[in-house]
Design an enzyme around this catalytic site. Structure first.
Site, short mmCIF file in Angstrom:
data_model
loop_
_atom_site.label_atom_id
_atom_site.label_comp_id
_atom_site.label_asym_id
_atom_site.label_seq_id
_atom_site.Cartn_x
_atom_site.Cartn_y
_atom_site.Cartn_z
N ASP A 37 -50.48 -7.74 -17.03
CA ASP A 37 -51.51 -8.52 -17.70
C ASP A 37 -51.93 -7.78 -18.97
O ASP A 37 -51.71 -6.57 -19.10
CB ASP A 37 -52.72 -8.70 -16.78
CG ASP A 37 -53.57 -9.90 -17.16
OD1 ASP A 37 -53.38 -10.98 -16.55
OD2 ASP A 37 -54.42 -9.78 -18.06
N ASP A 60 -48.52 -7.13 -23.67
CA ASP A 60 -48.60 -8.39 -24.37
C ASP A 60 -47.21 -9.00 -24.28
O ASP A 60 -46.25 -8.47 -24.85
CB ASP A 60 -48.99 -8.15 -25.84
CG ASP A 60 -49.10 -9.44 -26.65
OD1 ASP A 60 -48.50 -10.46 -26.25
OD2 ASP A 60 -49.77 -9.42 -27.70
N VAL A 61 -47.08 -10.10 -23.55
CA VAL A 61 -45.74 -10.63 -23.25
C VAL A 61 -45.02 -11.14 -24.49
O VAL A 61 -43.80 -11.32 -24.46
CB VAL A 61 -45.80 -11.75 -22.19
CG1 VAL A 61 -46.41 -11.24 -20.89
CG2 VAL A 61 -46.57 -12.96 -22.70
N ASN A 87 -45.65 -16.14 -15.60
CA ASN A 87 -46.87 -16.94 -15.46
C ASN A 87 -47.81 -16.80 -16.66
O ASN A 87 -48.64 -17.68 -16.89
CB ASN A 87 -47.61 -16.52 -14.19
CG ASN A 87 -49.00 -17.11 -14.11
OD1 ASN A 87 -49.17 -18.31 -13.89
ND2 ASN A 87 -50.01 -16.28 -14.32
N TYR A 153 -49.13 -26.52 -26.43
CA TYR A 153 -48.93 -26.26 -25.00
C TYR A 153 -47.81 -27.13 -24.45
O TYR A 153 -46.92 -26.64 -23.74
CB TYR A 153 -50.23 -26.51 -24.25
CG TYR A 153 -50.22 -26.04 -22.82
CD1 TYR A 153 -50.39 -24.69 -22.51
CD2 TYR A 153 -50.03 -26.93 -21.77
CE1 TYR A 153 -50.38 -24.25 -21.20
CE2 TYR A 153 -50.02 -26.50 -20.45
CZ TYR A 153 -50.19 -25.16 -20.17
OH TYR A 153 -50.17 -24.74 -18.87
N LYS A 157 -44.29 -25.66 -23.01
CA LYS A 157 -43.88 -25.88 -21.62
C LYS A 157 -42.60 -26.71 -21.53
O LYS A 157 -41.78 -26.51 -20.62
CB LYS A 157 -45.02 -26.53 -20.84
CG LYS A 157 -46.23 -25.62 -20.67
CD LYS A 157 -45.88 -24.31 -19.99
CE LYS A 157 -47.10 -23.47 -19.66
NZ LYS A 157 -46.76 -22.22 -18.97
N THR A 188 -59.05 -23.35 -11.33
CA THR A 188 -59.10 -21.93 -11.68
C THR A 188 -60.47 -21.60 -12.27
O THR A 188 -61.29 -22.49 -12.51
CB THR A 188 -58.01 -21.58 -12.71
OG1 THR A 188 -58.27 -22.33 -13.91
CG2 THR A 188 -56.62 -21.92 -12.19
#
Length: 258
Positions: A37, A60-61, A87, A153, A157, A188
């Site tokens: 994370d 940081d992905v 994720n 988004y 995706k 969430t």
């Protein structure tokens, strides 16, 4: 996949929500979990909650150097990587298209799509060398359904779903399975916050969903854990829609009944 050895799983965006639920589900399945994370202290605390077999890492992905450093650290500590769950993600700009910025658009694609590419490429190198593994990406109903304003988004995706199919076919004969889970609306902490601020209409979402409610993070985690496990050994290139029937439904809402 590991047999005599305990499987090692990497979960990105693992400090909260679906990622944290997935880390718990994989640990319950017997995996040693590397939680990743951007919030280093938080993710390390989460790893401690799971137990001494697990580790937390900051990354940081969307940054290649961060991704490569985490893979090296995971393999250095655990010796292998059998499962990757991509994720980590962020949502859209909360303004109409005509008010959206290029910077905001690029940020969503950078984390959701570029991040999944970078981690998949890095993990697959290790998986191919050791003889196999499983990758599970997070897609979304936004990849298929037209949702006003959710340009970046939805595009990210949809890209994740396409990339899932491409990688699955490329790596199938090298022992690496690649699948995706496409959630609908999930209860969430982010949804809770939006709801408190009056920015999210829970009643409308539930009325439009055939199952009549939003998902719990644990329900999405179970779908991810299945695809990551040997129980799904003949499944690759698939996107599993865990959306309560959202995409299947094509009638007026009153057709659902009370």
């Amino acid at each position: 996949m590991a047999t005599d050895l305990q499987r090692v799983a990497i979960v990105t965006g693992a400090a909260d929500g679906i990622g944290w639920a997935t880390a718990r589900a994989l640990a319950a399945d017997g995996c040693r979990v590397a939680l990743v994370d951007l919030r280093e202290e938080h993710v390390r605390q989460r790893a401690e909650e799971l137990g001494s077999d697990h580790r937390g890492y900051r990354a940081d992905v969307s940054v290649e150097a961060d991704v490569e450093a985490v893979l090296q650290a995971v393999i250095g500590h655990f010796g292998r990587v059998d499962v990757l769950v991509n994720n980590a993600g962020v949502g859209d700009q909360t303004v109409p298209t005509l008010e959206q910025s290029v910077e905001g658009f690029d940020r969503v694609l950078g984390i959701n799509l570029r991040g999944s590419f970078l981690f998949s490429r890095a993990a697959a190198k290790a998986m191919v060398e050791q003889g196999g593994g499983a990758i599970v990406n997070l897609a979304s109903i936004a990849a298929v359904a037209g949702i006003p304003g959710r340009n970046a988004y939805g595009a990210a995706k949809a890209g994740v779903a396409a990339m899932t199919r491409s990688m699955a076919c490329e790596w199938a004969r090298r022992g690496v399975r690649v699948n995706a889970v496409a959630p609908g609306y999930v209860r969430t902490a982010l949804i809770d916050d939006l709801e408190r601020r009056g920015a999210f209409d829970t009643a409308a979402i539930e009325a439009r969903t055939p199952l009549g409610r939003m998902a719990r993070p644990e329900e999405i985690a179970e779908a991810i854990a299945f695809l990551a496990s040997p129980r799904a050994s003949y499944v690759t290139g698939a996107t599993l829609h865990a959306d309560g029937g959202w995409l299947a439904f094509g009638a007026p809402e009153n057709a659902l009944g009370p």
